[in-house]
Motif scaffolding. Structure first.
Motif, PDB file in Angstrom:
ATOM      1  N   ASP D 104       0.825  -1.211   0.000  1.00  0.00           N
ATOM      2  CA  ASP D 104       0.000   0.000   0.000  1.00  0.00           C
ATOM      3  C   ASP D 104       0.856   1.257   0.000  1.00  0.00           C
ATOM      4  OD1 ASP D 104       0.376  -1.427   2.491  1.00  0.00           O
ATOM      5  OD2 ASP D 104      -0.617   0.213   3.521  1.00  0.00           O
ATOM      6  N   ASN D 132      -1.894  -3.795   3.719  1.00  0.00           N
ATOM      7  CA  ASN D 132      -1.912  -4.112   5.166  1.00  0.00           C
ATOM      8  C   ASN D 132      -2.057  -2.842   5.982  1.00  0.00           C
ATOM      9  OD1 ASN D 132       0.577  -2.987   4.826  1.00  0.00           O
ATOM     10  ND2 ASN D 132       1.741  -4.858   5.229  1.00  0.00           N
ATOM     11  N   ILE D 134      -0.257  -0.386   6.442  1.00  0.00           N
ATOM     12  CA  ILE D 134       0.924   0.000   7.245  1.00  0.00           C
ATOM     13  C   ILE D 134       2.184  -0.126   6.387  1.00  0.00           C
ATOM     14  CG2 ILE D 134       1.600  -2.298   8.128  1.00  0.00           C
ATOM     15  CD1 ILE D 134       1.163   0.738  10.410  1.00  0.00           C
ATOM     16  N   TYR D 135       3.231   0.555   6.791  1.00  0.00           N
ATOM     17  CA  TYR D 135       4.548   0.321   6.210  1.00  0.00           C
ATOM     18  C   TYR D 135       5.196  -0.775   7.038  1.00  0.00           C
ATOM     19  CZ  TYR D 135       4.369   4.763   3.620  1.00  0.00           C
ATOM     20  OH  TYR D 135       4.048   5.790   2.764  1.00  0.00           O
ATOM     21  N   GLY D 136       5.263  -1.966   6.482  1.00  0.00           N
ATOM     22  CA  GLY D 136       5.801  -3.079   7.255  1.00  0.00           C
ATOM     23  C   GLY D 136       7.315  -3.066   7.309  1.00  0.00           C
TER      24      GLY D 136
HETATM   25 MG   LIG Z   1       1.970  -2.061   3.617  1.00  0.00          MG
END
Ligand SMILES: [Mg+2]
Ligand SMILES: Cc1ncc(C[n+]2csc(CCOP(=O)(O)OP(=O)(O)O)c2C)c(N)n1
Ligand SMILES: Cc1ncc(C[n+]2csc(CCOP(=O)(O)OP(=O)(O)O)c2C)c(N)n1
Ligand code: SF4
Ligand code: SF4
Ligand SMILES: [Mg+2]
Lengths: 612, 346, 612, 346
Positions: D104, D132, D134-136
């Motif tokens: 994303d 998700n 979020i920045y994983g």
């Molecule tokens: Mg992400």
């Protein structure tokens, strides 16, 4: 029996989940509190969490503390704490021969050995493959559970306190009080009494284990270091940059605006600043690095202290906008926390390979000042200086740090705010009614600095832009002579700074001699240590460490002339070397390491030895 | 430069001329930008704002020369980045009236990412999208709004790309104010500029602009007396959708399909009533995008197509700072430097 | 009476609408056809069309032709054709004292004089402010209308042929036949008989005017130049790059893919290539420069010859993706048609200030070859060489040109396709069934070049990326030694190229001597001319011109060692100078011009004189 | 590396395992990416394509590690640029099956401009958007899809941005295939992957993916047995919109407003029938975006929301080359070098 030691290097290593960073952190403050000097370096696994027990999943925390001055987290370790087989395998090479291994037995069961890729049947803590070291097997897990058997906790929960057992044991070995950590646990688990008591119980269990543990008879004493009087705290590089930026905002009376896009290892700077909104700090997570720097330019145009930060790949994206800031001549600070390159490269490893990018990575002649930090605590001063130059000289300034400085920490004798330098923006004064002479946005003072007229200031309306501008008026100009004039003015403005900043000083060693080591950035600790030792050995070696990478200090050539040889150690292929040779026409030599890890003092010594 | 130094002290009413600079305007003779400049200068005067409280920010392009001609604060920045710069400016100076001027290439090609993020964040600023369906400054290459098949310097055999529908894109990105006007209808343009200015949030105003050198007549169907009445419809909130010679035609919705009705035979009652706040209907309206062919072609809508009141990014930003200050107290630098754990060495 | 001349410089100047570029172009081919050597330079008004008659709206076309070799469009003009007052005012400074002015009287009416910003009442062609020159007033407009009075055309239409009158007149002065232009008009207006006849009539009228015009008694004779035998055409720099790219596609057997985003002065390259779709060329106008280079990388990954092109600001945006291409090690050509910087700078002016950006403008150690073009026709060979290196060495290559080369034109002795060098891609060979040994995408040949496995090749599936990769396998690797090894391999691969390309040759002058002028890029013509003249005057001056900017030719140091002084003229603040000094430890000196316009031969001579 | 060198020679049918590489998968234990990887490998085998004719391209992020785990050709490129790289690849190799994997952040933050332009151009490729929220990889900062108020490392006091509605944005940009699925419904995910693969054009498939380390449970409402039936609706072309326990609920349109009806009292007749090809309805469906609260919340739609058949960019590109060749004849290099005007010097 007790042995006195000047310095000790310990590496706590285990699985990402083992609480290694916290354990290291606790030992650090406890040591600091009794006056040791100390330097630490956490070593996280590469970006993505790897499965438990694997080599890729090993997390480490190395620290060196001593009764003498400490400049690096240590070349080799005296003690390796290995919570599992992978932790041992991954770090054994850093343990000095004869060093101590404290191994958590249950971390060496068949599953862990397999995950650590030991060949079938082999078990280092059972076969005597470790005979060159002092191996102490401790069944941490078992004893932790033992200590908590009445706590009514589940096993998984119990095991979470394993690290406290090790910490307690190491405290015993080095004769430390438990108070600091107990206080810490009391506040951390203030609301979770059971966890608080459990952790404290295990910590004490580990400590007492030391007293009862037959095999371990020696304890070590490491006295306080001769640190200057004052108030200290421990600080990491990115934390120090964050505090420096907040301070610079206050010192200049400008609102701090930080526009950034997350990237390893710069993200923690964004996180740090986002905490300090009560200082009026505004942080903006932009859609990309281009928007990040542009938002900072917009904020500066509005009269704020505009700052952006990133690492290699992100800095590359900012190049075009940096050129705009140069030709606009507005204050802007660009923080580059360097990492391994090229391209995505080695995001979690350290390198110094963005110096040329900082100086030349734009189209056209677009000169700007470049400042380098050398240690975690030095980041604070370097940051304030970068901001001061940006604001007082109306120019973008690049501040170079790196992953090693960013994540490392050391004790910092923090200043009183009243002792900090002042920063005075060159604000224009709004027109009084009736005054009719036109405002000249690119009229300059003696230092070639234009003044700063902010939207809202009456009668000073003006337009600035990326096209070449006419001297003084700032109107678009295609005139050939004007272009050459303005190009030289922009260069001259930057060069001028060299006359106004302090001369380069000698960090250590004789003013004339055989070898000068000219360093910059995070090589400081290793060079400092090497030179200290070699001076003690009677060699004629000196050390100068650059803060001002561009423009270079005015007296540098005279310094360089005082030594037979000049050595420039860099974690790159020789970028400063190329600049110094090009600029000063001397035959300097380089020492280059491109492994994503810092120099050891020994590597420096060996090279110097070749030159003497 | 500041020939109007005394202007904007509030005492004497300003005129369009007070917003002109001493720089000669360097657009091609006949360029649609001249008319837009004139209307904007007029509207600036009408808003009663002082010149020093207004900022024009642009990227690069013919349109982007705009700030040089406005006696306000201004920045002619780099290609595609004006919105990102405006975001930073608004974050620290919410009280300023910020106007972004951007061409179809500047805004929708290289600047596309900043556009969609600006619309989602909803800073309170006005974005004037000068759409001439061409890259003017670089001497005529097709742009993301050029119809496919467009023959230009970079596409001698015709362009292949399906063009953006800029207003649909803006709606999809979460824009809170979506409007359209044209260089050749000064009255409508001024009125719509005022509406954009009044809207609290990111106001996207697409302005059809004629590039008479590289794309002459791109919008003549919508701007020429002859075809205008047939090919355009001017929206008013709460009013029925009527157009055509002496408003003889209207549009009603048959299910989801808009159909043109002749008001001579049908009554006005079941006509579609324009509601600026209805997003679904706005989506249908921005879908009126087929190039005009005959009286069965749905007319191109002008005016405010969609409007939504939601919080401005800079307001949230300032509020958050205030909240933290009131909960934690104004920051004390010495405490910050001291940190949580510190010790003394005597 | 006739005078023989060796060379003549003419500047046609007028309003954007006056057809100046066409007029200049016609004179150029006519001169070329009789065997003159010739060099031309168009000078367009800055990006946006300015109002008619204004200084900003002046368009110029300068050309120098001769019976001797011509290397530049000329320092000073012998003849200035001024269609209006603005054209005269804007260009008088380039006319040599005693030079000829041909002024179109009706272009000096009060309106034109006002627009040209002559002060009230002043008219240069009436007052004798032009007494240092030979002024010929010709009422071009009036006579053009006269010539067409029976054509039944409207005045506006008639006036459009004004330029033909001037052209005819200048043809008469230099004794040229009208055939070439008449042929041109016949084809151009094949379908518009009236326009055809009108233009031809006016052209002849201008010619005959020369014979009848009292004031003008002299005619000049400029004989053919000693050019090598062969087939010639006239070509501009960007045209030549375009043809070079198409040729390289054919020579390598790869489809040419050009991904670009318009920008002055690189756009015309996109336009040129878009015309040649019948060679299978694919051009892609991307949404921005980042997408442009990335699309080219994708095309190369697919097995095409991926090329992207831009100018300064756009190149800055490509920096990050360039780093990716470096670490991927795939073929890619990046054309930078340099313009005045920094930032948006001077889009329509020329400069050489992107050399450092080309070599260093990326994060991390990301070395790549850089090739420079020196003249419009040289662009063809330089482009093929850039493509050859990219394809045969699996590396991105930057090709540096500039606005002066891009828009200038000269006669080109074009080659037969059969005489062009071959380009041989290092393709991998698909697996035959059953073969089980794994494919190693980063296994290298003796030149350290990996081979090229394309999607669709059976059994060679592999993954490449921007993270540091393990030697041979290309798997992600965080190993410190591997990183240093790979960094040095990537550097070594580029350095290796220096051993494989031809040695640096001497363009002119003695092999040992007082002064060596080391040039690169578009300074060629001015240096060439200066050295030719100074050698004739008996000075010990030599000229070497670099094509390979990185890596530098292996024999360069030995060449540099042969001269007392080394002079490096650049249209920047001394970028090559910095590199040469840093690399070879010699005290070279620079001659720098940052005016957006090329050096004159005299500027070079004067500097050399200082050094002798 | 190529452990399955003999795979894909067509003779022996491939299995998911044939698409696994020898690299150990380095996602956190429990990450939703594992399930997606497994479904994609299975679908690859089912398509019957040979591994060498398939290419996976990604940017940077946890999701972007994907190509390393696929025994096909692949490129793990730079952050946000995968679609631009895929565009170039498709332009020259239209026969390849190209899959882009993007997070994303990668796709909607830094990569936003390439996304909207890819959708408008409509290259024939499949874009898997691992959302998700979020920045994983960078250890947990909020992303353009995180709900506002999200507390993360970069927003300790909560994020301020209004998130994108990725599907509305994609529709607005002119996307020709818009679909949604989730990591925790393998059957639906595989089915939807097949539909994306079959669509000729840029197929955007948003996949809800759980980041159990930095954003655990972001989509549990839609993936957990307990709440799933209530909070989700699975679309089938031509079928009525029904959901809830044993499909006891349906959705009908009251004018433009979708309303939930209880099928116990009302009949199925006037239920909304899903039509993949209706753009207006697709806009309404992507508008089902309110976070689930109670049974009055419109369910989150999964499956193919919109589908449109329009020409692929690479087809047009190749056709244009063919046209020019057939009209001008295959290019002759010597004629090109000679140009229009040339002369001899003897
Ligand atoms: Mg992400
Ligand atoms: C980074 C960068 N890329 C490209 C350019 C060249 N350029 C300047 S303006 C422009 C597009 C102009 O078109 P548009 O934005 O529609 O404005 P218009 O001239 O039509 O008003 C381009 C491609 C540039 N100046 N900078
Ligand atoms: C140019 C650049 N900017 C920033 C980064 C750091 N970075 C890597 S991945 C990432 C975002 C990851 O989030 P997402 O795309 O959602 O993927 P996820 O990890 O969640 O799967 C960022 C900011 C980078 N590698 N390169
Ligand atoms: S090129 Fe077109 S847009 Fe630009 S100034 Fe001229 S007419 Fe206007
Ligand atoms: S951080 Fe989140 S997304 Fe990344 S691998 Fe771990 S669980 Fe998956
Ligand atoms: Mg335009």
């Amino acid at each position: 029996m007790e042995t006195k030691l000047n310095e000790v290097t310990i590496l706590f290593a285990g699985d990402s989940g083992d609480g290694i960073q916290l354990t290291g952190g606790q030992f650090t403050t406890t040591a600091a509190l009794v006056g040791n000097d100390i330097s630490t370096f956490p070593n996280f696994p590469a970006e993505i969490r790897a499965p438990q027990g694997t080599l890729a999943g090993v997390s480490g925390f190395q620290l060196k503390f001593g009764s003498v001055n400490i400049y690096t987290p240590g070349d080799e370790c005296d003690v390796l704490v290995a919570m599992n087989a992978a932790a041992l395998k991954a770090n054994l090479n850093t343990l000095k021969k004869g060093g101590i291994i404290i191994a958590n037995e249950s971390g060496f069961d068949s599953k862990n050995l397999r995950l650590a890729k030991y060949e079938e049947g082999a078990n280092p803590i059972e076969d005597n493959s470790l005979q060159d070291y002092l191996l102490y097997k401790v069944d941490v897990t078992k004893m932790t559970r033992e200590a908590l058997k009445d706590s009514g906790m589940g096993q998984k929960e119990m095991d979470r306190s394993k690290n406290m057992f090790v910490l307690g044991f190491v405290y015993w070995i080095y004769n430390r009080k438990l108070d600091n950590t107990i206080d810490f646990l009391n506040t951390k688990f203030a609301k979770k009494t059971d966890l608080k008591e459990a952790n404290i119980a295990v910590l004490k269990a580990g400590y007492h284990f030391g007293e009862t543990y037959e095999a371990f008879r020696v304890r070590y004493e490491v006295g306080p270091a001769p640190l200057p009087k004052g108030s200290y705290r421990s600080i990491s590089g990115n934390q120090a940059i964050g505090l420096g930026l907040v301070a610079a905002g206050q010192l200049s009376g400008l609102d701090l605006f930080y526009g950034s896009y997350p990237i390893t290892p710069a993200s923690s700077l964004l996180h740090e600043l986002a905490k300090h909104k009560n200082f009026g700090v505004k942080t903006f997570q932009a859609e990309d690095e281009i928007a990040a720097i542009c938002s900072a330019i917009g904020a500066s145009f509005g009269g704020a202290l505009g700052v952006t930060g990133s690492s290699g790949p992100g800095i590359a994206l900012k190049g075009e906008a940096l050129g705009l800031a140069v030709i606009l001549e507005i204050p802007l600070v660009i923080v580059n926390v360097q990492r391994g390159g090229p391209s995505t490269g080695l995001p979690t490893k350290t390198e110094q390979a963005d110096l040329m990018q900082a100086i030349y990575g734009r189209n056209g002649e677009a000169p700007l000042p470049v400042i380098a930090t050398k240690t975690p605590s030095d980041c604070f001063d370097a940051t304030i200086e970068a901001c001061r130059i940006a604001v007082e000289h109306m120019t973008p300034v690049i501040l170079l740090s790196d992953g090693y400085i960013a994540n490392g920490s050391e004790p910092w004798r923090y200043p009183k705010s009243s002792d900090l330098p002042s920063i005075s923006p060159k604000m224009a004064s709004p027109k009084t009614n009736g005054s009719e002479e036109p405002y000249l946005p690119y009229k300059r003072n003696a230092d070639l600095v234009r003044n700063w007229a902010l939207p809202g200031m009456k009668g000073l309306q003006h337009r600035i832009g990326g096209l070449e501008k006419e001297d003084e008026t700032g109107n678009v100009s295609y005139d050939p002579d004007n272009h050459e004039f303005m190009t030289k003015i922009r260069q001259g403005k930057v060069d001028k700074i060299a006359e106004l900043v302090p001369n380069q000083y000698m960090d250590n060693g004789p003013d004339k001699g055989d070898v000068l080591i000219l360093g910059w950035g995070s090589t400081y600790g290793a060079i400092k240590t090497a030179v200290r030792d070699m001076l003690a050995e009677g060699h004629s070696v000196a050390h100068a460490h650059l803060r001002y990478m561009n423009p270079l200090p005015g007296n540098l050539d005279s310094i360089l002339a005082n030594y037979k040889r000049v050595l420039i150690p860099e974690m790159n292929m020789g970028q400063l070397l190329q600049i110094i040779r090009g600029r000063y026409h001397i035959d300097a030599v380089g020492l280059n390491k491109i492994k994503g890890i810092p120099f050891t003092a020994n590597e420096i010594k060996n090279k110097v030895a070749e030159l003497i | 430069m500041a020939t109007t130094a005394i202007a904007g002290n509030g005492t004497n009413k300003l005129t369009a001329k007070d917003f002109a600079t001493d720089q000669d305007v360097r657009w091609c003779p006949g360029c649609g930008d001249y008319s837009i400049l004139k209307q904007v200068q007029t509207v600036m005067a009408e808003t009663g704002k002082s010149p020093e409280d207004i900022v024009f920010i642009s990227g690069i392009g013919c349109a982007a020369r705009f700030p040089y001609y406005m006696e306000t604060y201004g920045m002619h920045s780099i290609h595609g980045r004006a919105l990102a710069i405006a975001a930073g400016l608004k974050s620290v100076r919410k009280e300023l009236s910020v106007w972004v001027v951007s061409g179809d290439g500047d805004c929708l090609s290289i600047g596309g990412n900043h556009l969609i993020h600006a619309l989602r964040r909803n800073f309170n600023l006005n974005l004037l999208l000068f759409n001439n369906e061409i890259y003017g400054l670089t001497k005529g290459q097709y742009s993301p709004t050029s119809p496919s098949g467009k023959v230009t310097g970079s596409t001698p055999y015709g362009s292949l790309d399906a063009p953006f529908n800029p207003l649909s894109l803006s709606l999809g990105a979460g824009g809170s104010f979506i409007a359209r006007s044209m260089d050749r209808d000064p009255i409508h343009l001024r009125a719509t500029l005022h509406k954009a200015n009044e809207h609290q949030g990111t106001s996207l105003l697409e302005i059809y602009q004629n590039c008479n050198v590289f794309n002459d007549g791109a919008f003549f169907t919508y701007t020429d007396k002859a075809t205008k009445v047939q090919s355009t419809i001017f929206l008013e909130h709460g009013e029925p959708l009527v157009f055509g010679d002496d408003k003889s035609k209207g549009i009603k919705l048959d299910g989801f399909t808009p159909v043109i009705v002749d008001l001579k035979d049908a009554g006005k009652d079941d006509l579609w009533i324009h509601n600026e706040n209805d997003k679904i209907k706005a989506n249908i309206l921005t879908g009126f995008f087929e190039h005009y062919q005959d009286e069965n072609t749905l007319p191109r809508p002008f005016g405010v197509i969609y409007k939504e009141d939601r919080s401005r990014y800079e307001d949230l930003m300032n509020a958050q700072v205030e909240d933290v200050i009131s909960s934690k107290g104004k920051g004390d630098l010495d405490l910050l430097l001291k940190g949580t754990t510190s010790w003394k060495i005597e």
